[in-house]
Write an enzyme that holds these catalytic residues in place. Structure first.
Site, PDB file in Angstrom:
ATOM      1  N   GLY A   1      25.095   9.285 -90.212  1.00  0.00           N
ATOM      2  CA  GLY A   1      24.174   9.761 -91.142  1.00  0.00           C
ATOM      3  C   GLY A   1      24.257   8.807 -92.631  1.00  0.00           C
ATOM      4  CG  PHE A   2      21.534   8.414 -96.881  1.00  0.00           C
ATOM      5  CD1 PHE A   2      21.860   7.512 -97.008  1.00  0.00           C
ATOM      6  CD2 PHE A   2      21.455   9.813 -97.852  1.00  0.00           C
ATOM      7  CE1 PHE A   2      21.814   7.747 -98.810  1.00  0.00           C
ATOM      8  CE2 PHE A   2      21.280   9.481 -98.718  1.00  0.00           C
ATOM      9  CZ  PHE A   2      21.836   8.707 -99.483  1.00  0.00           C
ATOM     10  CB  ILE A   3      25.265  11.826 -96.663  1.00  0.00           C
ATOM     11  CG1 ILE A   3      24.477  12.244 -97.580  1.00  0.00           C
ATOM     12  CG2 ILE A   3      26.431  12.349 -98.135  1.00  0.00           C
ATOM     13  CD1 ILE A   3      23.940  13.175 -98.067  1.00  0.00           C
TER      14      ILE A   3
ATOM     15  CG  ASP B   1      26.009  11.361 -85.974  1.00  0.00           C
ATOM     16  OD1 ASP B   1      25.952  10.450 -87.152  1.00  0.00           O
ATOM     17  OD2 ASP B   1      24.766  10.957 -85.119  1.00  0.00           O
TER      18      ASP B   1
ATOM     19  N   GLY C   1      21.092   9.851 -86.839  1.00  0.00           N
ATOM     20  CA  GLY C   1      21.682   8.840 -87.748  1.00  0.00           C
ATOM     21  C   GLY C   1      21.857   7.319 -86.927  1.00  0.00           C
TER      22      GLY C   1
ATOM     23  CG  LEU D   1      28.464  15.418 -94.466  1.00  0.00           C
ATOM     24  CD1 LEU D   1      29.499  15.660 -94.804  1.00  0.00           C
ATOM     25  CD2 LEU D   1      28.084  13.812 -94.892  1.00  0.00           C
TER      26      LEU D   1
ATOM     27  CB  THR E   1      21.185  21.111 -84.776  1.00  0.00           C
ATOM     28  OG1 THR E   1      20.297  20.717 -84.371  1.00  0.00           O
ATOM     29  CG2 THR E   1      21.831  20.312 -85.553  1.00  0.00           C
TER      30      THR E   1
ATOM     31  CE1 TYR F   1      18.364  21.789 -93.309  1.00  0.00           C
ATOM     32  CE2 TYR F   1      17.439  21.749 -95.592  1.00  0.00           C
ATOM     33  CZ  TYR F   1      18.613  21.016 -94.558  1.00  0.00           C
ATOM     34  OH  TYR F   1      18.835  20.200 -95.006  1.00  0.00           O
TER      35      TYR F   1
ATOM     36  CE  LYS G   1      22.484  22.582 -93.518  1.00  0.00           C
ATOM     37  NZ  LYS G   1      23.577  21.589 -93.114  1.00  0.00           N
TER      38      LYS G   1
END
Ligand code: UDP
Length: 323
Positions: free
Chosen positions: A10-12, A31, A36, A76, A95, A149, A153
């Site tokens: 993914g991005f991060i 992943d 991603g 992540l 997820t 979301y 979290k």
């Protein structure tokens, strides 16, 4: 050290992989490519210290093997982006909650250190700016998908801290504020890559609501640096940390900045929230982190200002068009 990064394409995750390889660590990535992209790690594949598995973390035997092999896990892998969350709430909740349950349970077998990435979304509609880690979390009603979301979290955070208190699993919880930089895509609703793409292509720049809502944008390189430093600190165990920038800008100002830096002829248009997301959508008017806790532990200071951050996103998108 051997490091496992879930969501590593993914991005991060891809920036974290790159940074840890530069620090001579062995990096293992898992992943499922749901959000991603393999392109994000193509440049790392030749590095003998880099290993990747394309699979979901829900595949327990595969994930167990990877957790066993590593000394620390950066978790992540998650559903990301407000747009995706509103459109696919089942996927988001499952997820985020099941994935974290699996990681914590597996890590606990051999007490492997875990860094759990949570989000500034958990502050919800809180009004005490800047948000500090011990602040109350103020959620909206359950019929609005966005809050699923934040709640999923928050459950991840509760579970992580419960593992620390009850089972002495070494965990660190981080709440990432708006993070931007190269490789972030606008497909999942993120504002900066969306504005840059619109500005570069001459399309209208879509400001949702009246644009008076504000955010603070941190560059991914600073976020990755902070994640790594925190993971090395014994004092961070069992605690929650905000990570991000506290340089605040309204979304309308951001749109104007992108338009001016790109010298774009795009017009800035206002799109009602109901149209942009879902009926009754609730946005946060302001979101600013209190960074005193992290600063006192790792002395975190952003290395880039907003102009440089916006420029890095522009450079990335221009490079994509050229290749
Ligand atoms: N936003 C916008 N236009 C877009 C995408 C997002 O005005 O095309 C707004 C969004 O409503 C929010 C802010 O930009 O107020 C940041 O959105 P993003 O999804 O990047 O992150 P959030 O802070 O909402 O998680």
């Amino acid at each position: 050290m051997k490091v496992l990064i879930t969501g590593g394409t993914g991005f991060i995750g891809s920036h974290l992989s790159e940074y840890l390889l530069e620090q001579d660590h062995q990096v293992f990535v898992i992943d499922d490519l749901s959000t991603g992209k393999i392109e994000n790690i193509l440049h790392l594949k030749a590095n003998p210290n880099f290993h990747y598995t394309i699979d979901t973390i829900m595949n327990v035997p595969v994930t167990a093997e990877l957790v066993d092999r590593c000394d620390v896990v950066f978790h992540l892998a998650a559903a990301v982006g407000v747009k995706l969350i509103v459109e696919s709430p089942v996927r988001t909740i499952e997820t985020n909650i099941k994935g974290t349950e699996i990681i914590l349970e597996l890590a606990n077998k051999k007490k492997k250190k875990v860094v759990i990435t949570s989000t500034s979304e958990v502050y919800g509609k809180g009004k005490n700016i800047p948000f500090s880690e011990n602040e109350d979390l103020v959620m909206g009603p359950t019929h609005l998908g966005r809050w699923s979301y934040a709640c999923s979290k928050a459950i991840d955070e509760f579970l992580s801290l419960a593992y620390w208190h009850e089972k002495r699993l070494p965990v660190i919880v981080v709440r990432l504020f708006n993070t931007v930089g190269p490789r972030q895509v606008g497909r999942y609703g993120m504002v900066l890559p969306t504005f840059v793409k619109q500005a570069l292509s001459g399309k209208s720049i879509t400001v949702f609501g009246d644009g008076s809502q504000s955010r603070c944008f941190a560059h991914v390189s600073d976020v990755v640096w902070a994640l790594t430093r925190l993971s090395e600190k014994e004092e961070a165990l069992g605690k929650v940390f905000n990570i991000g920038s506290n340089e605040e800008i309204t979304i309308l100002e951001l749109a104007k900045k992108v338009k001016s830096i790109t010298a774009s002829k795009s017009e800035i248009v206002f799109v009602p929230y109901d149209e942009a997301y879902e009926e009754g959508f609730e946005d946060m008017p302001r979101r600013v982190p209190d960074l005193s806790r992290i600063q006192s532990l790792i002395g975190h200071q952003p290395s880039k200002d907003l102009e440089q951050i916006v420029q890095s996103v522009i450079d990335y998108q221009v490079s994509l068009v050229r290749t």
